[in-house]
Design a protein around this motif. Structure first.
Motif, mmCIF file in Angstrom:
data_model
loop_
_atom_site.group_PDB
_atom_site.id
_atom_site.type_symbol
_atom_site.label_atom_id
_atom_site.label_comp_id
_atom_site.label_asym_id
_atom_site.label_seq_id
_atom_site.Cartn_x
_atom_site.Cartn_y
_atom_site.Cartn_z
ATOM 1 N N GLY A 29 11.227 -17.591 55.381
ATOM 2 C CA GLY A 29 11.852 -18.114 56.593
ATOM 3 C C GLY A 29 11.316 -19.451 57.030
ATOM 4 N N GLY A 30 10.605 -20.139 56.148
ATOM 5 C CA GLY A 30 10.015 -21.427 56.491
ATOM 6 C C GLY A 30 11.002 -22.572 56.409
ATOM 7 N N ASP A 31 10.701 -23.626 57.145
ATOM 8 C CA ASP A 31 11.506 -24.847 57.122
ATOM 9 C C ASP A 31 10.901 -25.777 56.072
ATOM 10 N N ILE A 32 11.681 -26.125 55.061
ATOM 11 C CA ILE A 32 11.126 -26.933 53.976
ATOM 12 C C ILE A 32 11.134 -28.434 54.265
ATOM 13 N N SER A 33 11.620 -28.838 55.429
ATOM 14 C CA SER A 33 11.701 -30.274 55.696
ATOM 15 C C SER A 33 10.338 -30.908 55.992
ATOM 16 N N GLY A 34 9.376 -30.145 56.448
ATOM 17 C CA GLY A 34 8.092 -30.739 56.811
ATOM 18 C C GLY A 34 6.909 -30.150 56.075
ATOM 19 N N ILE A 35 7.087 -29.784 54.846
ATOM 20 C CA ILE A 35 6.013 -29.179 54.061
ATOM 21 C C ILE A 35 4.891 -30.197 53.843
ATOM 22 N N ARG A 36 3.652 -29.713 53.905
ATOM 23 C CA ARG A 36 2.475 -30.534 53.614
ATOM 24 C C ARG A 36 1.795 -29.928 52.399
ATOM 25 N N LEU A 37 1.594 -30.733 51.350
ATOM 26 C CA LEU A 37 0.993 -30.256 50.108
ATOM 27 C C LEU A 37 -0.206 -31.118 49.721
ATOM 28 N N VAL A 38 -1.166 -30.491 49.061
ATOM 29 C CA VAL A 38 -2.330 -31.198 48.531
ATOM 30 C C VAL A 38 -2.321 -31.039 47.021
ATOM 31 N N ASP A 39 -2.385 -32.148 46.319
ATOM 32 C CA ASP A 39 -2.492 -32.158 44.863
ATOM 33 C C ASP A 39 -3.979 -32.312 44.542
ATOM 34 N N VAL A 40 -4.640 -31.186 44.275
ATOM 35 C CA VAL A 40 -6.085 -31.176 44.038
ATOM 36 C C VAL A 40 -6.363 -31.588 42.595
ATOM 37 N N PRO A 89 10.999 -37.003 50.152
ATOM 38 C CA PRO A 89 10.358 -37.943 51.067
ATOM 39 C C PRO A 89 10.034 -37.357 52.448
ATOM 40 N N SER A 90 10.629 -36.235 52.821
ATOM 41 C CA SER A 90 10.319 -35.632 54.118
ATOM 42 C C SER A 90 9.049 -34.784 54.060
ATOM 43 N N TRP A 91 8.533 -34.515 52.885
ATOM 44 C CA TRP A 91 7.296 -33.756 52.729
ATOM 45 C C TRP A 91 6.113 -34.716 52.800
ATOM 46 N N LYS A 92 4.967 -34.196 53.178
ATOM 47 C CA LYS A 92 3.737 -34.991 53.235
ATOM 48 C C LYS A 92 2.798 -34.530 52.123
ATOM 49 N N PHE A 93 2.241 -35.496 51.386
ATOM 50 C CA PHE A 93 1.376 -35.189 50.245
ATOM 51 C C PHE A 93 0.015 -35.839 50.420
ATOM 52 N N THR A 94 -1.012 -35.089 50.043
ATOM 53 C CA THR A 94 -2.362 -35.623 49.944
ATOM 54 C C THR A 94 -2.783 -35.489 48.495
ATOM 55 N N GLU A 102 6.063 -47.783 47.122
ATOM 56 C CA GLU A 102 6.396 -47.841 48.543
ATOM 57 C C GLU A 102 6.582 -46.449 49.142
ATOM 58 N N LEU A 103 5.584 -45.586 48.895
ATOM 59 C CA LEU A 103 5.621 -44.225 49.411
ATOM 60 C C LEU A 103 4.846 -44.159 50.728
ATOM 61 N N SER A 104 5.527 -43.757 51.781
ATOM 62 C CA SER A 104 4.876 -43.633 53.084
ATOM 63 C C SER A 104 4.448 -42.193 53.367
ATOM 64 N N ASN A 105 4.776 -41.273 52.477
ATOM 65 C CA ASN A 105 4.466 -39.860 52.695
ATOM 66 C C ASN A 105 3.291 -39.370 51.850
ATOM 67 N N VAL A 106 2.462 -40.301 51.372
ATOM 68 C CA VAL A 106 1.345 -39.943 50.494
ATOM 69 C C VAL A 106 0.049 -40.565 51.010
#
Length: 183
Positions: free
Chosen positions: A104-115, A131-136, A156-160
């Protein structure tokens, strides 16, 4: 204090369009790049827009260029990079999206970490596709962080965000901060 290695003072030069004295040939567009692992099983195969295809192309150029100076990947052929790295990275999207939506989660604002991001796979490719997801991108080796910062700027990625640190150290710091709030 910020552990992010993306400071305004660490701007990198854009990749030159001339490599080793030879002019690069114009790249064919990546027409409707689809994930091969899930295309048959899912009707929601990933297609990239023209802008996203350009970003992936810039990433592949940067990866191959930097790979000549440092070991980022054993794959050195452009077409192999596309199939073994880009397509494989995109294959992660449908299972990720199903996992979030099934709860039931909203996938538009997912935050993920690529370890242990290394060359930025799958994090950078996923950041292009969503592009709506946030990545670290968490990487312990400074030279790889420098490449990742460069790739984020060129694409030109603003979400990383790129964080140059060890995962173990980050987790220990979070535990210590959490425990100090309890006292």
């Amino acid at each position: 204090m910020s552990l992010c290695c993306c400071s305004a003072g660490s701007r990198r030069l854009l990749l030159p369009r001339v490599f080793l004295g030879q002019r690069r040939q114009a790249r064919r567009p990546l027409l409707h790049l689809r994930t091969t692992a899930t295309a048959a099983a899912s009707s929601s195969a990933t297609s990239l827009s023209t802008q996203q295809q350009r970003q992936v192309s810039l990433y592949v150029d940067a990866l191959l260029y930097w790979n000549q100076r440092m070991n980022l990947t054993a794959v050195t052929d452009e077409s192999e990079v596309m199939t073994r790295h880009v397509v494989d990275s995109l294959a992660v999207l449908p299972p990720l999206e199903r996992a979030y939506t099934s709860r039931g989660g909203d996938i538009s604002g997912i935050r993920l970490v690529d370890v242990g991001s290394g060359a930025g796979l799958p994090g950078l490719i996923l950041a292009v596709a969503r592009p709506s997801w946030k990545f670290t991108l968490l990487e312990s080796m400074r030279k790889r962080c420098t490449f990742l910062e460069h790739a984020v700027e060129v694409m030109e990625l603003s979400n990383v965000d790129v964080v140059c640190d060890r995962a173990e150290d980050r987790m220990l710091a979070k535990v210590m901060i959490s425990e100090s709030h309890l006292m």
